[in-house]
Design an enzyme around this catalytic site. Structure first.
Site, PDB file in Angstrom:
ATOM      1  N   GLY A 239       0.742  -1.177   0.007  1.00  0.00           N
ATOM      2  CA  GLY A 239       0.062  -0.118  -0.006  1.00  0.00           C
ATOM      3  C   GLY A 239       0.733   1.358  -0.019  1.00  0.00           C
ATOM      4  O   GLY A 239       0.103   2.421  -0.226  1.00  0.00           O
ATOM      5  N   GLU A 273       3.813  -6.971   1.363  1.00  0.00           N
ATOM      6  CA  GLU A 273       3.196  -7.086  -0.098  1.00  0.00           C
ATOM      7  C   GLU A 273       3.157  -5.733  -1.099  1.00  0.00           C
ATOM      8  O   GLU A 273       2.164  -5.331  -1.498  1.00  0.00           O
ATOM      9  CB  GLU A 273       1.966  -7.584   0.042  1.00  0.00           C
ATOM     10  CG  GLU A 273       1.912  -8.867   0.621  1.00  0.00           C
ATOM     11  CD  GLU A 273       0.253  -9.454   0.958  1.00  0.00           C
ATOM     12  OE1 GLU A 273      -0.607  -8.593   0.848  1.00  0.00           O
ATOM     13  OE2 GLU A 273       0.131 -10.363   1.603  1.00  0.00           O
ATOM     14  N   PRO A 274       4.434  -5.409  -1.388  1.00  0.00           N
ATOM     15  CA  PRO A 274       4.379  -4.090  -2.193  1.00  0.00           C
ATOM     16  C   PRO A 274       4.189  -4.301  -3.679  1.00  0.00           C
ATOM     17  O   PRO A 274       4.557  -5.398  -4.187  1.00  0.00           O
ATOM     18  CB  PRO A 274       6.106  -3.742  -2.095  1.00  0.00           C
ATOM     19  CG  PRO A 274       6.496  -4.790  -1.941  1.00  0.00           C
ATOM     20  CD  PRO A 274       5.819  -5.728  -0.996  1.00  0.00           C
ATOM     21  N   ARG A 276       2.510  -1.185  -6.064  1.00  0.00           N
ATOM     22  CA  ARG A 276       2.441  -0.069  -6.795  1.00  0.00           C
ATOM     23  C   ARG A 276       3.989   0.278  -6.640  1.00  0.00           C
ATOM     24  O   ARG A 276       4.793   1.279  -7.490  1.00  0.00           O
ATOM     25  CB  ARG A 276       1.697   1.001  -6.425  1.00  0.00           C
ATOM     26  CG  ARG A 276       1.692   2.119  -6.918  1.00  0.00           C
ATOM     27  CD  ARG A 276       0.588   3.096  -6.158  1.00  0.00           C
ATOM     28  NE  ARG A 276      -0.594   2.415  -5.734  1.00  0.00           N
ATOM     29  CZ  ARG A 276      -1.803   2.232  -6.566  1.00  0.00           C
ATOM     30  NH1 ARG A 276      -1.911   3.041  -7.689  1.00  0.00           N
ATOM     31  NH2 ARG A 276      -2.930   1.961  -6.217  1.00  0.00           N
ATOM     32  N   ARG A 312      -7.135   3.731 -15.135  1.00  0.00           N
ATOM     33  CA  ARG A 312      -6.928   4.611 -13.773  1.00  0.00           C
ATOM     34  C   ARG A 312      -7.519   6.051 -13.865  1.00  0.00           C
ATOM     35  O   ARG A 312      -8.126   6.485 -12.907  1.00  0.00           O
ATOM     36  CB  ARG A 312      -5.442   4.650 -13.350  1.00  0.00           C
ATOM     37  CG  ARG A 312      -4.835   3.114 -13.098  1.00  0.00           C
ATOM     38  CD  ARG A 312      -3.541   3.186 -12.346  1.00  0.00           C
ATOM     39  NE  ARG A 312      -3.814   3.871 -11.270  1.00  0.00           N
ATOM     40  CZ  ARG A 312      -3.752   5.028 -10.506  1.00  0.00           C
ATOM     41  NH1 ARG A 312      -2.981   5.939 -11.392  1.00  0.00           N
ATOM     42  NH2 ARG A 312      -3.626   5.249  -9.281  1.00  0.00           N
ATOM     43  N   CYS A 342     -15.460   4.717 -27.473  1.00  0.00           N
ATOM     44  CA  CYS A 342     -16.848   5.612 -27.493  1.00  0.00           C
ATOM     45  C   CYS A 342     -17.720   5.593 -26.276  1.00  0.00           C
ATOM     46  O   CYS A 342     -18.511   5.153 -25.991  1.00  0.00           O
ATOM     47  CB  CYS A 342     -17.620   4.683 -28.662  1.00  0.00           C
ATOM     48  SG  CYS A 342     -19.166   5.636 -29.061  1.00  0.00           S
ATOM     49  N   GLU A 343     -16.763   6.401 -25.441  1.00  0.00           N
ATOM     50  CA  GLU A 343     -17.364   6.734 -23.845  1.00  0.00           C
ATOM     51  C   GLU A 343     -16.721   8.233 -23.913  1.00  0.00           C
ATOM     52  O   GLU A 343     -15.745   8.591 -23.978  1.00  0.00           O
ATOM     53  CB  GLU A 343     -16.668   5.914 -22.950  1.00  0.00           C
ATOM     54  CG  GLU A 343     -17.200   4.425 -23.176  1.00  0.00           C
ATOM     55  CD  GLU A 343     -18.727   4.209 -22.532  1.00  0.00           C
ATOM     56  OE1 GLU A 343     -19.306   4.959 -21.825  1.00  0.00           O
ATOM     57  OE2 GLU A 343     -19.105   2.984 -22.829  1.00  0.00           O
TER      58      GLU A 343
END
Length: 413
Positions: A239, A273-274, A276, A312, A342-343
């Site tokens: 985290g 538990e890295p 990112r 993201r 197409c959004e």
């Protein structure tokens, strides 16, 4: 720190011009730096040298086999959340006894797969999961080493979609019900409780939530000791945040010093538990400008990378720096950088000041190494991007670009 730098008026990925990679492999293109991955892993892992520990890279951040193999060679274990991620970790050569299995929805077949492989530990997230794991392990003649994921009800002060340690989140067990669940685990056949697990969220930019959660977990550990349960592993999750824009997250050394100070006198192996923090700034997404468009109220840069390639910004409103690959010295303009999907939600940046660019030029989207390709999709029947790994001046095609035939290979006409 990362190894994407400007030299001689153009962006380099380590020793290779980014424009050269785009010409050779096309766009959109994910580009990863091996030197950055190694540096980030070593910086994080070494921060915990003061206690017995195992750094298990979080596979969901970036699961490309070339990256997993590189991190395995650095000494990493793996944190997985699916049978598919287990298959990837084993294929990359990771030793099963360095794999921990997290996630709230483990299926029976995935439990069998992990038990057959002989993984280090299951992070169990519910009483129902514990009962099923006991039945399967007993049927297979195996013993499942487990920890319970404790939800300490700590606000991580992050985006609500990536907050995982509060009562309202789906993850883990609250502390009071955990005590009874540990007692049940001690009595169940095929189950060996060896650990405590806690993970409060992602992209944390302050140590305070970590330390608050650790304090609650250590007090809970004392209660377990009173039951006669010997805990040998303490899984503190991941985290730790990274700088996407102007964030100032703690350096891994600062993080390690704070945790080691609390844990150094406790004879447990600490599992981290890295994800990112290892992979995030090790990757960029290269994209080509398809069109520029002016309207009475808004200017747009339309690129060939969309929300299917990097979701993201659309999903979280996340900031990714966007820079020219070959700067031309033009003045900044206020634009939306949008993709071909197409959004209306298909954008990489909104109301962003970046230098004016022209059709055919290249942009680099930074901090795209984590939760970029792994969250990509084939929406609008778009083949997914290629991925390359640069190591000095060596370039490896880590994943070829999907073809139109790949899109329909599993379907019946």
């Amino acid at each position: 720190m990362h190894f994407f730098e400007y030299k001689d008026g153009q962006l380099f990925a380590e020793g290779v011009p980014a424009a050269e990679l785009a010409r050779k492999f096309g766009t959109p293109l994910y580009v990863y730096s091996a030197a950055t991955l190694r540096r980030h892993f070593e910086a994080f892992d070494s921060a915990f040298a003061g206690v017995p520990h195992l750094t298990c890279y979080s596979v969901k951040a970036n699961s490309n086999l070339s990256l997993l193999s590189l991190l395995k060679d650095c000494g990493a274990g793996m944190d997985i959340v699916s049978g598919g991620e287990l298959h990837r970790a084993l294929t990359a050569g990771v030793s099963p006894d360095k794999i921990v299995y997290s996630g709230v929805g483990k299926r029976a077949d995935e439990m069998r797969q992990a038990l057959a492989a002989g993984i280090l530990m299951f992070n169990v997230e519910s009483a129902a999961e514990l009962e099923l794991l006991s039945a399967i392990a007993t049927d297979m003649g195996k013993t499942a080493r487990i920890s319970l994921r404790i939800n300490p009800d700590v606000d991580p002060k992050t985006h609500p979609y990536i907050s995982t340690g509060m009562k309202k989140n789906k993850f883990g067990l609250d502390i009071e019900s955990s005590l009874a669940t540990y007692q049940r685990a001690m009595a169940l056949p095929g189950i060996e409780p060896i650990g405590i697990d806690c993970h409060i969220g992602s992209q944390l930019t302050s140590l305070d939530p970590f330390l608050e959660a650790l304090d609650r977990i250590m007090r809970f550990h004392e209660r377990l000791s009173g039951l006669g349960l010997k805990i040998t592993h303490l899984d503190l999750g991941g985290g730790l945040g990274i700088p996407y824009n102007d964030e100032e997250p703690p350096h891994p050394t600062e993080f390690g010093e704070a945790l080691v100070k609390v844990l150094k006198d406790h004879p447990m192996t600490v599992i981290l538990e890295p994800g990112r923090v290892i992979a995030g700034n090790s990757g960029i997404l290269l994209t080509e400008v398809v069109y520029t468009k002016k309207t009475p109220t808004k200017d747009f840069i339309i690129v060939d990378a969309g929300m299917n390639d990097l979701v993201r910004p659309s999903l979280y409103g996340s900031f990714h720096a966007i820079r020219e690959v070959e700067p031309k010295g033009r003045p900044d303009v206020d634009v939306d950088v949008v993709g071909p999907i197409c959004e209306s939600g298909d954008f990489l940046a909104k109301d962003r000041n970046i230098p004016a660019v022209e059709q055919g030029e290249l942009l680099a989207v930074f901090s795209a190494g984590a939760y970029g390709f792994t969250m990509s999709s084939n929406y609008n029947s778009r083949p997914r991007a290629a991925e390359v790994l640069v190591d000095g001046d060596k370039v490896t095609l880590a994943r070829r670009r999907e073809t139109l035939d790949d899109l329909i290979a599993l379907e019946k006409n």
